[in-house]
Design a protein around this motif. Structure first.
Motif, PDB file in Angstrom:
ATOM      1  N   MET A 507       1.066  -1.111   0.167  1.00  0.00           N
ATOM      2  CA  MET A 507      -0.198   0.121  -0.149  1.00  0.00           C
ATOM      3  C   MET A 507       1.005   1.531   0.024  1.00  0.00           C
ATOM      4  O   MET A 507       1.516   1.511   1.381  1.00  0.00           O
ATOM      5  N   MET A 508       1.300   1.719  -1.375  1.00  0.00           N
ATOM      6  CA  MET A 508       1.616   3.206  -1.235  1.00  0.00           C
ATOM      7  C   MET A 508       0.622   3.793  -2.695  1.00  0.00           C
ATOM      8  O   MET A 508      -0.051   3.103  -3.315  1.00  0.00           O
ATOM      9  N   THR A 509       1.482   4.719  -2.856  1.00  0.00           N
ATOM     10  CA  THR A 509       0.361   6.082  -4.181  1.00  0.00           C
ATOM     11  C   THR A 509       1.053   5.374  -5.147  1.00  0.00           C
ATOM     12  O   THR A 509      -0.195   5.094  -6.347  1.00  0.00           O
ATOM     13  N   ILE A 510       1.822   4.207  -5.050  1.00  0.00           N
ATOM     14  CA  ILE A 510       2.325   3.454  -6.110  1.00  0.00           C
ATOM     15  C   ILE A 510       2.089   2.371  -6.394  1.00  0.00           C
ATOM     16  O   ILE A 510       2.667   1.912  -5.365  1.00  0.00           O
ATOM     17  N   LEU A 511       2.042   0.845  -7.434  1.00  0.00           N
ATOM     18  CA  LEU A 511       1.017  -0.671  -6.937  1.00  0.00           C
ATOM     19  C   LEU A 511       2.809  -0.935  -7.492  1.00  0.00           C
ATOM     20  O   LEU A 511       3.100  -1.669  -8.301  1.00  0.00           O
ATOM     21  N   SER A 512       3.663  -1.232  -6.699  1.00  0.00           N
ATOM     22  CA  SER A 512       4.690  -1.975  -5.964  1.00  0.00           C
ATOM     23  C   SER A 512       4.444  -3.481  -5.324  1.00  0.00           C
ATOM     24  O   SER A 512       3.425  -3.137  -5.023  1.00  0.00           O
ATOM     25  N   MET A 513       5.593  -4.672  -5.382  1.00  0.00           N
ATOM     26  CA  MET A 513       5.657  -5.802  -4.327  1.00  0.00           C
ATOM     27  C   MET A 513       6.048  -5.501  -3.650  1.00  0.00           C
ATOM     28  O   MET A 513       6.932  -5.344  -3.491  1.00  0.00           O
ATOM     29  N   ALA A 514       5.335  -6.006  -2.569  1.00  0.00           N
ATOM     30  CA  ALA A 514       5.281  -5.592  -1.056  1.00  0.00           C
ATOM     31  C   ALA A 514       7.119  -6.342  -0.963  1.00  0.00           C
ATOM     32  O   ALA A 514       7.785  -5.872  -0.272  1.00  0.00           O
ATOM     33  N   HIS A 515       6.821  -8.296  -1.359  1.00  0.00           N
ATOM     34  CA  HIS A 515       8.180  -8.588  -1.528  1.00  0.00           C
ATOM     35  C   HIS A 515       9.316  -8.218  -2.434  1.00  0.00           C
ATOM     36  O   HIS A 515      10.319  -9.024  -2.334  1.00  0.00           O
ATOM     37  N   GLY A 516       8.934  -7.764  -3.550  1.00  0.00           N
ATOM     38  CA  GLY A 516       9.259  -7.754  -4.918  1.00  0.00           C
ATOM     39  C   GLY A 516       9.183  -8.238  -5.481  1.00  0.00           C
ATOM     40  O   GLY A 516       8.070  -9.019  -5.343  1.00  0.00           O
ATOM     41  N   LEU A 517       9.867  -9.224  -6.270  1.00  0.00           N
ATOM     42  CA  LEU A 517       9.629 -10.054  -7.642  1.00  0.00           C
ATOM     43  C   LEU A 517      11.550 -11.118  -7.738  1.00  0.00           C
ATOM     44  O   LEU A 517      11.835 -10.635  -8.819  1.00  0.00           O
ATOM     45  N   LYS A 518      11.042 -11.999  -6.931  1.00  0.00           N
ATOM     46  CA  LYS A 518      11.931 -13.163  -6.640  1.00  0.00           C
ATOM     47  C   LYS A 518      12.366 -13.908  -7.663  1.00  0.00           C
ATOM     48  O   LYS A 518      11.502 -14.714  -7.935  1.00  0.00           O
ATOM     49  N   VAL A 519      13.181 -13.661  -8.465  1.00  0.00           N
ATOM     50  CA  VAL A 519      12.936 -14.723  -9.982  1.00  0.00           C
ATOM     51  C   VAL A 519      14.422 -15.547 -10.157  1.00  0.00           C
ATOM     52  O   VAL A 519      15.508 -15.221  -9.765  1.00  0.00           O
TER      53      VAL A 519
END
Length: 528
Positions: A507-519
């Protein structure tokens, strides 16, 4: 003794009256649409309980009703998802729905009076200045070179990771790539966060922390008390802003020094007109009232536009591609065909790459990147559809609130009171069957194509780039960077999500991933 008995009777009677009032208040809402409210508190309890999933909480209500009214202790939020209502707010009666004083007060500490937090003449001046730059062919050509350069830097980092089979956070790497890009294109400076050793990035951490905390202000009526006492999250915000300002003012100082140095060598030489340089020129005119603080606001607003929105969209796009095999295959075939067609046009023999010759893999990627320009990227219709479909379901700005200057009535009959806020919700709009049909929840890039060619939708239905007078100036630039990066990466790599890694928004003004994107990343075979 009698006095004590009377007091006890009074307390019991008061309690019964209060309990009855609350009970009646709640019973009246049994068949009401929207969140259930409490006296004085409004819907704040339910909203707080659902804060970390607020976008999906709104999806649930907006799927039942196209407009949802959420009373809060000191204001009322009205959420809308019907394109007709959105057009009314963003275009038809635009002047009645500014960012507003409430929104400005929440975001001022981070965005100041920058273009995304300003109204009236301040907003118009900044938009006019920025629009000149975004309309420039020189900027477009320069951006293409920069976006290609940093996409290849990311390509190289992924190659090193693929050799070691390392787990990497794609969202963090994309944030670094877009931050370096916006600083080069927008401000004319190199900051090097995407260097091979991935140097510590205190600015990015502070910026994300500040973004989270100012977003929380929208539902926390006590934030002003915490700010006054400088405790809790507001104390953390204060420290984050200091880190942000140190970085921002250093960018401004460096750019000013470069301009002065250039003029000192040759006074007739034209200064490169990146966005910051244009505003530095304006600041030399006393009538414009532009200080270093004004320039600071310009920088931070374009950072959030050029770094955060683009990087998060790229992260969600990669997530969608790797979790939809048919999409990944169609995209790869389009990229491979473009490579072959462009190589034939240019009379180039494509380098074959082998395991025993790692350099050949990078040379092939360099060849492919060199074939990508503004015109050839424009022919990647399926890639454009993949990005647009990602933005439909995962818009970079999931909610956009507006103030209400005067009482108004929306096209659906909803009454809006002056002083409240109305918010259109791109995240929910993209999931509504009444907007997109029964398959609205599916990731389906094909919905944007007709006979293989991309087809736009109404900006009041697909609202990822705003609409009306505030429609995003950087839309074409954002697509250019995203298509450049995804073309280079998806042509040569396959991505796999680390097992068990949770993917959800923060939850922030931008829809980022809370835990990043681990790949994990692997090279595509030569014949693919």
């Amino acid at each position: 003794m009698e006095t004590e008995g009377n007091l006890l009777t009074f307390i019991i009677a008061l309690f019964c009256m209060l309990f009855s009032w609350i009970l009646i208040h709640r019973l009246k809402q049994r068949n009401a649409k929207g969140p259930k409210t409490w006296p004085f508190l409004g819907a704040s309890i339910e909203q707080l309980m659902n804060y970390n999933r607020m976008h999906d909480w709104l999806v649930e209500y907006l799927s039942q009703s196209r407009t949802v009214v959420v009373p809060m202790p000191f204001t009322t939020y009205t959420y809308i998802a019907d394109p007709a209502n959105v057009e009314h707010v963003l275009k038809t009666n635009f002047s009645n729905y500014p960012k507003g004083e409430v929104y400005h007060s929440y975001m001022e500490v981070l965005l100041g009076d920058g273009i995304f937090n300003a109204d009236g003449e301040i907003w118009r001046k900044q938009r006019k200045t920025a629009s000149f730059e975004f309309a420039s062919k020189n900027l477009r050509d320069f951006s293409t070179v920069v976006f290609r350069e940093y996409s290849l830097k990311l390509f190289d980092i992924l190659y090193q990771s693929s050799k070691l089979n390392e787990e990497i956070d794609m969202q963090e790497l994309l944030m670094r790539m877009t931050l370096d890009s916006i600083c080069k294109v927008g401000f004319g400076v190199e900051i090097g966060t995407l260097a091979p050793n991935l140097p510590d990035n205190q600015f990015a951490k502070a910026f994300d922390t500040a973004n989270i905390i100012v977003t929380l202000r929208f539902i926390n009526p006590l934030w002003k008390v915490k700010k006054f006492l400088n405790v809790g999250s507001e104390a953390v915000l204060d420290q984050s802003i200091k880190t942000i300002d140190d970085f921002t003012y250093s960018v401004i100082k460096r750019r000013k020094a470069e301009i002065e140095e250039t003029l000192g060598i040759n006074k007739d030489e034209k200064i490169k007109h990146d966005i910051l340089s244009r505003f530095i020129e304006l600041s030399k005119d006393p009538e414009n009232n532009m200080t270093n603080k004004s320039l600071r606001d310009v920088v931070l607003n374009f950072v959030i536009a050029g770094r955060d929105t683009t990087a998060t969209t790229l992260a969600w796009a990669i997530y969608m591609i790797m979790t939809h095999e048919n999409v990944a295959e169609k995209l790869h075939l389009e990229l491979k065909k473009l490579e072959e067609d462009r190589a034939e046009e240019e009379g180039i023999t494509l380098t074959e790459y082998q395991e025993e010759n790692p350099e050949s893999f990078y040379l092939r990627a360099m060849q492919f990147a060199g074939l990508l320009n503004y015109d050839s990227i424009g022919k990647l219709y399926y890639l454009h559809a993949v990005i647009t479909e990602t933005l439909r379901l995962y818009p970079a700005v999931p909610q956009d609130p507006k103030g209400i200057l005067e009482d108004d009535i929306l096209p659906d009959g909803t009454e809006l009171k002056a002083g409240g806020m109305v918010t259109y919700v791109p995240y929910a709009m993209g999931r509504m069957e009444y907007n997109w049909g029964p398959d609205a929840a599916l990731f389906k890039p094909e919905r944007w194509l007709k006979d293989g060619v991309f087809q736009n939708s109404s900006p009041f239905k697909f609202t990822a780039f705003q609409a009306g007078p505030r429609i995003c100036l950087g839309k074409d630039s954002a697509y250019l960077q995203m298509k450049m990066a995804l073309a280079i990466l998806c042509r040569f790599y396959e991505f796999k999500l680390v097992p068990g890694h949770p993917v959800k928004y923060r939850m922030m003004t931008i829809l980022s991933m809370a835990h990043g994107l681990k790949v994990t990343v692997s090279k595509r075979p030569q014949d693919c």
